[in-house]
Write an enzyme that holds these catalytic residues in place. Sequence first.
Site, PDB file in Angstrom:
ATOM      1  N   GLN A  73       0.847  -1.207   0.000  1.00 32.11           N
ATOM      2  CA  GLN A  73       0.000   0.000   0.000  1.00 32.11           C
ATOM      3  C   GLN A  73       0.878   1.252   0.000  1.00 32.11           C
ATOM      4  O   GLN A  73       1.909   1.290   0.682  1.00 32.11           O
ATOM      5  CB  GLN A  73      -0.881   0.019   1.247  1.00 32.11           C
ATOM      6  CG  GLN A  73      -1.975  -1.031   1.242  1.00 32.11           C
ATOM      7  CD  GLN A  73      -2.770  -0.991   2.548  1.00 32.11           C
ATOM      8  OE1 GLN A  73      -3.258   0.044   2.951  1.00 32.11           O
ATOM      9  NE2 GLN A  73      -2.868  -2.133   3.208  1.00 32.11           N
TER      10      GLN A  73
HETATM   11  N1  LIG Z   1      -7.091 -14.641  -9.258  1.00 31.62           N
HETATM   12  C1  LIG Z   1      -6.000 -14.613  -8.493  1.00 31.62           C
HETATM   13  N2  LIG Z   1      -6.039 -13.996  -7.306  1.00 31.62           N
HETATM   14  C2  LIG Z   1      -4.912 -14.001  -6.554  1.00 31.62           C
HETATM   15  C3  LIG Z   1      -3.720 -14.624  -6.984  1.00 31.62           C
HETATM   16  N3  LIG Z   1      -2.777 -14.437  -6.023  1.00 31.62           N
HETATM   17  C4  LIG Z   1      -3.370 -13.741  -5.032  1.00 31.62           C
HETATM   18  N4  LIG Z   1      -4.652 -13.471  -5.353  1.00 31.62           N
HETATM   19  C5  LIG Z   1      -5.632 -12.705  -4.558  1.00 31.62           C
HETATM   20  O1  LIG Z   1      -5.225 -11.340  -4.578  1.00 31.62           O
HETATM   21  C6  LIG Z   1      -5.599 -10.691  -3.364  1.00 31.62           C
HETATM   22  C7  LIG Z   1      -4.388  -9.984  -2.773  1.00 31.62           C
HETATM   23  O2  LIG Z   1      -3.456 -10.949  -2.348  1.00 31.62           O
HETATM   24  P1  LIG Z   1      -2.368 -10.646  -1.209  1.00 31.62           P
HETATM   25  O3  LIG Z   1      -1.486 -11.828  -1.134  1.00 31.62           O
HETATM   26  O4  LIG Z   1      -3.006 -10.166   0.039  1.00 31.62           O
HETATM   27  O5  LIG Z   1      -1.615  -9.404  -1.895  1.00 31.62           O
HETATM   28  P2  LIG Z   1      -0.398  -8.568  -1.284  1.00 31.62           P
HETATM   29  O6  LIG Z   1       0.488  -8.252  -2.417  1.00 31.62           O
HETATM   30  O7  LIG Z   1       0.206  -9.272  -0.124  1.00 31.62           O
HETATM   31  O8  LIG Z   1      -1.126  -7.232  -0.822  1.00 31.62           O
HETATM   32  P3  LIG Z   1      -0.642  -6.178   0.319  1.00 31.62           P
HETATM   33  O9  LIG Z   1      -0.324  -6.952   1.558  1.00 31.62           O
HETATM   34  O10 LIG Z   1      -1.804  -5.249   0.499  1.00 31.62           O
HETATM   35  O11 LIG Z   1       0.555  -5.465  -0.234  1.00 31.62           O
HETATM   36  C8  LIG Z   1      -6.179 -11.786  -2.466  1.00 31.62           C
HETATM   37  O12 LIG Z   1      -7.590 -11.731  -2.554  1.00 31.62           O
HETATM   38  C9  LIG Z   1      -5.661 -13.075  -3.082  1.00 31.62           C
HETATM   39  O13 LIG Z   1      -6.519 -14.169  -2.859  1.00 31.62           O
HETATM   40  C10 LIG Z   1      -3.715 -15.271  -8.259  1.00 31.62           C
HETATM   41  O14 LIG Z   1      -2.715 -15.826  -8.740  1.00 31.62           O
HETATM   42  N5  LIG Z   1      -4.884 -15.227  -8.967  1.00 31.62           N
END
Ligand SMILES: Nc1nc2c(ncn2[C@@H]2O[C@H](COP(=O)(O)OP(=O)(O)OP(=O)(O)O)[C@@H](O)[C@H]2O)c(=O)[nH]1
Length: 186
Positions: A73
Amino acid sequence: MGRFSDFLIALGFMKKKVNILCVGLDNSGKTTIINSLNPNKVDNGMIVPTIGFSIETFSKSKLNLTVIDMSGQGRYRDLWEHYYVDVDAVIFVVDSSDKIRTCVAKDELEQMLNHKDLKKRKIPILFFANKNDIEDSMSVADCSNALGLNNVKTKNWYICSCNGLTGDGILTGFNWLIGIIKKILI
Ligand SMILES: Nc1nc2c(ncn2[C@@H]2O[C@H](COP(=O)(O)OP(=O)(O)OP(=O)(O)O)[C@@H](O)[C@H]2O)c(=O)[nH]1
Ligand SMILES: [Mg+2]
C-alpha cells in the site's frame, strides 16, 4: 558470519541464514505467494492486506530463510528501503492483470534499483508475474516490457508467470532464486 560457522555450513552441520525481501504493489499477491512457500503456514484461505510488514521464517534447501513480506500500500512503501541494506535477494511481485498500474510498479522498481543501499550490490531479483489465471492478464514478455527489465543490466534477475492461488509456477521461480543464492553465498 564467522569462519567457524562458514566451516560448519560448508560441512552441512549448520544452515546459512538468508534474508529475502518481498515487495510489489498492494494486491499483487505477495502474501499469498510467501504463504504458499512457507511449510509452517496452514492455508485457511484467509489472507488480508498486510499492515506494514510481516516476517516469515522457514528452511529450504539447507538455508534458513527470513522472508520480509512488505505491504504494498502506498502509505507503507516508504518502509521498503529500510530493509535494503540487509537483504540477500528480492522477490518483486506484479499483478499481471493490473495493466493500469504497471507504470506505478515500474517507478517503484526503478526507485529500488537506484537506492544507495542496493545500487551497487549484485543481489538476485525474482519477478513473479502473478495472477496468470485472470483472463487477459499480461504474458511474461509483456510484464517484462512494462517493467523495463531489459534495461536492468546490473542485477541477476528472472521473471516467471505464476498463480498464487494454485501455486502453479511459484516453485519454478523460487528454485531459480535458491540456486542463485547458493552460488553467491555458499
Ligand atoms: N485470481 C487470483 N487472485 C490471486 C492470486 N494471487 C493472489 N490473489 C488474490 O489477490 C488478493 C491480494 O493478495 P495478497 O497476497 O493479500 O496481496 P499482497 O500483495 O500481499 O497485498 P498487500 O499486503 O496489500 O501489499 C487476495 O484476494 C488473493 O486471494 C492469483 O494468482 N490469482
Ligand atoms: Mg500482503
